[in-house]
Design an enzyme around this catalytic site. Sequence first.
Site, PDB file in Angstrom:
ATOM      1  N   CYS A   1      37.895  49.651  51.275  1.00  0.00           N
ATOM      2  CA  CYS A   1      38.306  48.352  51.803  1.00  0.00           C
ATOM      3  C   CYS A   1      37.142  47.372  51.832  1.00  0.00           C
ATOM      4  O   CYS A   1      36.014  47.751  52.142  1.00  0.00           O
ATOM      5  CB  CYS A   1      38.813  48.495  53.234  1.00  0.00           C
ATOM      6  N   CYS A   2      37.450  46.132  51.526  1.00  0.00           N
ATOM      7  CA  CYS A   2      36.544  45.016  51.774  1.00  0.00           C
ATOM      8  C   CYS A   2      37.430  43.804  52.025  1.00  0.00           C
ATOM      9  O   CYS A   2      38.656  43.925  52.018  1.00  0.00           O
ATOM     10  CB  CYS A   2      35.541  44.801  50.646  1.00  0.00           C
TER      11      CYS A   2
END
Length: 149
Positions: free
Chosen positions: A64-65
């Site tokens: 995730c980002c």
Amino acid sequence: MRISVSSDMDEPVARLLVAELRERGHEVREHGALRAGADPQWAVCSEAAAREVAEGAAEQAVVCCWTGTGASIAANKVPGVRAALCADAATAEGARRWNDANVLALSLRLTSEPLLKEILDAWFAAAPSQDEEDRRNAAHVEALDARPR
């Protein structure tokens, strides 16, 4: 299933992801902002989670980002990883089925709690296609990792 999870930010959706995976019975290995003292940079923590998949320490990963794009790019640089940025359940199902994706990339900005659960439901319900054409495509992508750069 052992799943590596990385996030460059300690956002509520990232914590929800970890909790949801554990609730579904998975063993979660945390990276980046999710683990005290770990490097939270998206490129570093996404690579760490993806590398665990490539080396067999985890069966799958979720990276995730903020947009999910950087996390997917970094994960895809690890040979043997097929990361797919998924913003909906249909894309997640297709990524597993047709692309034999082993890493799910998510946007911290766009993923709500209900959407996260839908994506995870689709991801885990799907299996890689056994269709000859789909297997040829997956094998071609795998062969790209073996080519000299």
